[in-house]
Design a protein around this motif. Structure first.
Motif, short mmCIF file in Angstrom:
data_model
loop_
_atom_site.label_atom_id
_atom_site.label_comp_id
_atom_site.label_asym_id
_atom_site.label_seq_id
_atom_site.Cartn_x
_atom_site.Cartn_y
_atom_site.Cartn_z
N TYR A 11 0.83 -1.21 0.00
CA TYR A 11 0.00 0.00 0.00
C TYR A 11 0.87 1.26 0.00
O TYR A 11 0.35 2.37 0.05
CB TYR A 11 -0.93 0.02 1.22
CG TYR A 11 -1.71 -1.27 1.38
CD1 TYR A 11 -2.53 -1.74 0.37
CD2 TYR A 11 -1.60 -2.03 2.53
CE1 TYR A 11 -3.22 -2.93 0.50
CE2 TYR A 11 -2.29 -3.23 2.68
CZ TYR A 11 -3.10 -3.66 1.66
OH TYR A 11 -3.78 -4.84 1.79
N ARG A 58 -7.97 -2.73 -0.36
CA ARG A 58 -8.36 -1.85 0.75
C ARG A 58 -9.57 -1.00 0.41
O ARG A 58 -10.20 -0.47 1.31
CB ARG A 58 -7.22 -0.91 1.10
CG ARG A 58 -6.05 -1.59 1.71
CD ARG A 58 -5.11 -0.64 2.39
NE ARG A 58 -4.79 0.54 1.60
CZ ARG A 58 -4.00 1.50 2.02
NH1 ARG A 58 -3.45 1.44 3.20
NH2 ARG A 58 -3.74 2.54 1.26
N ASP A 59 -9.87 -0.84 -0.88
CA ASP A 59 -10.90 0.11 -1.28
C ASP A 59 -11.99 -0.50 -2.15
O ASP A 59 -12.38 0.07 -3.16
CB ASP A 59 -10.26 1.30 -2.00
CG ASP A 59 -9.31 2.08 -1.09
OD1 ASP A 59 -9.71 2.39 0.05
OD2 ASP A 59 -8.18 2.36 -1.52
#
Length: 167
Positions: A11, A58-59
């Protein structure tokens, strides 16, 4: 390559990854060996193979990516790169499938990719995401396989180089 296996989360920003000399050396060592194993010879002066770090999403996507081409970490993902990652997500037993989160698993991450006909594989990258539908993946991966000089790509296999540079 699973980002965690290289000591990063996957990330990080492109500039953070480019500033990590240890990571860049590991990625380059793997890239050079992968080029040999793919029959491409010495790839030092080329942009292939492109190296992608993968991590759980994560999204809201299926997988998160950071791609080195060859030494710069790009802020997005190209069409062929997205198809390659989406294909790897769908290959049972691949590194990408192991860290991906299927469409139905929500934000859990790392649950293993599970998709159904017509599902969209959303691939996260540093500045957003790229969507590929399963029909696009099949059509483009079939086309890549039909060109004899192409090597299978995106299966998520990494080679650990031991002493002497041998896997």
């Amino acid at each position: 390559m699973a980002a965690g296996s290289l000591g990063v989360t996957g990330y990080e920003s492109p500039s953070e990854l480019e500033g990590d000399a240890t990571l860049k050396a590991k990625v380059e060592e793997i890239r050079l060996r992968a080029g040999e194993l793919m029959g491409l010879g010495d790839v030092r002066a080329t942009t292939v193979p492109k190296m992608t770090l993968v991590a759980p999403p994560r999204d809201g996507g299926v997988i998160s990516t950071r791609t080195f081409i060859p030494h710069r970490v790009h802020t997005s993902i190209g069409v062929l790169g997205a198809v390659s990652v989406a294909t790897a997500v769908l290959v049972e037993g691949s590194v990408a499938a192991g860290v991906a989160c299927g469409v139905a698993c929500g934000a859990a991450g790392g649950a293993g990719a599970r998709t159904a006909p017509g599902d969209t594989v959303r691939i996260e990258h540093p500045t957003g995401s790229a969507d590929r539908r399963d029909q696009q993946i099949k059509r483009r991966s079939d086309a890549a396989r039909s060109v004899p000089r192409h090597r299978p790509r995106g299966l998520g296999r990494a080679f650990h180089l031991g002493a002497g540079g041998h896997p």
